[in-house]
Design an enzyme around this catalytic site. Sequence first.
Site, PDB file in Angstrom:
ATOM      1  N   ILE A 120       8.393 -42.174 -11.316  1.00  0.00           N
ATOM      2  CA  ILE A 120       9.139 -43.045 -10.402  1.00  0.00           C
ATOM      3  C   ILE A 120       9.839 -44.031 -11.340  1.00  0.00           C
ATOM      4  O   ILE A 120       9.208 -44.924 -11.891  1.00  0.00           O
ATOM      5  CB  ILE A 120       8.223 -43.775  -9.400  1.00  0.00           C
ATOM      6  N   PRO A 121      11.129 -43.835 -11.584  1.00  0.00           N
ATOM      7  CA  PRO A 121      11.812 -44.458 -12.730  1.00  0.00           C
ATOM      8  C   PRO A 121      12.157 -45.942 -12.589  1.00  0.00           C
ATOM      9  O   PRO A 121      13.327 -46.332 -12.558  1.00  0.00           O
ATOM     10  CB  PRO A 121      13.071 -43.604 -12.866  1.00  0.00           C
ATOM     11  N   CYS A 122      11.140 -46.792 -12.584  1.00  0.00           N
ATOM     12  CA  CYS A 122      11.387 -48.230 -12.518  1.00  0.00           C
ATOM     13  C   CYS A 122      12.036 -48.750 -13.804  1.00  0.00           C
ATOM     14  O   CYS A 122      12.595 -49.845 -13.812  1.00  0.00           O
ATOM     15  CB  CYS A 122      10.108 -48.989 -12.199  1.00  0.00           C
ATOM     16  N   HIS A 123      12.017 -47.955 -14.866  1.00  0.00           N
ATOM     17  CA  HIS A 123      12.692 -48.369 -16.110  1.00  0.00           C
ATOM     18  C   HIS A 123      14.198 -48.433 -15.923  1.00  0.00           C
ATOM     19  O   HIS A 123      14.893 -49.062 -16.717  1.00  0.00           O
ATOM     20  CB  HIS A 123      12.324 -47.433 -17.278  1.00  0.00           C
TER      21      HIS A 123
END
Length: 159
Positions: A120-123
């Site tokens: 889950i690409p919170c970056h």
Amino acid sequence: MISFQKTSIGRIGLEDLDGALARFYFETDRVPADSVTGETPLLTEAFGQLEAYLRGELDRFSIPLAPAGTPFMLRVWEHLSAIPYGCEATYRQIAEASGNIRAVRAVGTACRKNPIPVFIPCHRVVGSDGHLTGYRGGLAIKHALLDLESRFRSRRYRG
């Protein structure tokens, strides 16, 4: 069941909960003392996909995810998952997409509490001025992930 492997971004732990990826542990994260370690087909596949992503060969994960959080956090994580590979969004944009433009800090909290970063690409979420802000794995890893995606984005066929 939790499995650990060394990757290019450090020692990573992944947790399988009933056939779905439930947790991602960076080297600096505290793993529950009562955790059971081992390997499952899902964890083998998850690590394979993670390694392919880190080599720039995969831009979308295809394993089932089971993040636990509040309804608002789940909405935020759904919007994070919609940010395309190699792109960025601001906390404000995610707040607006999640239904409350004033919930910028709550979006930050949801990113910080994201149980499955990278998958889950919170970056991909940055400050409104484009600067990198906090990341559970550390800003060096956030920068490395964004750099990786920007390097390989141009090689992808988007037909």
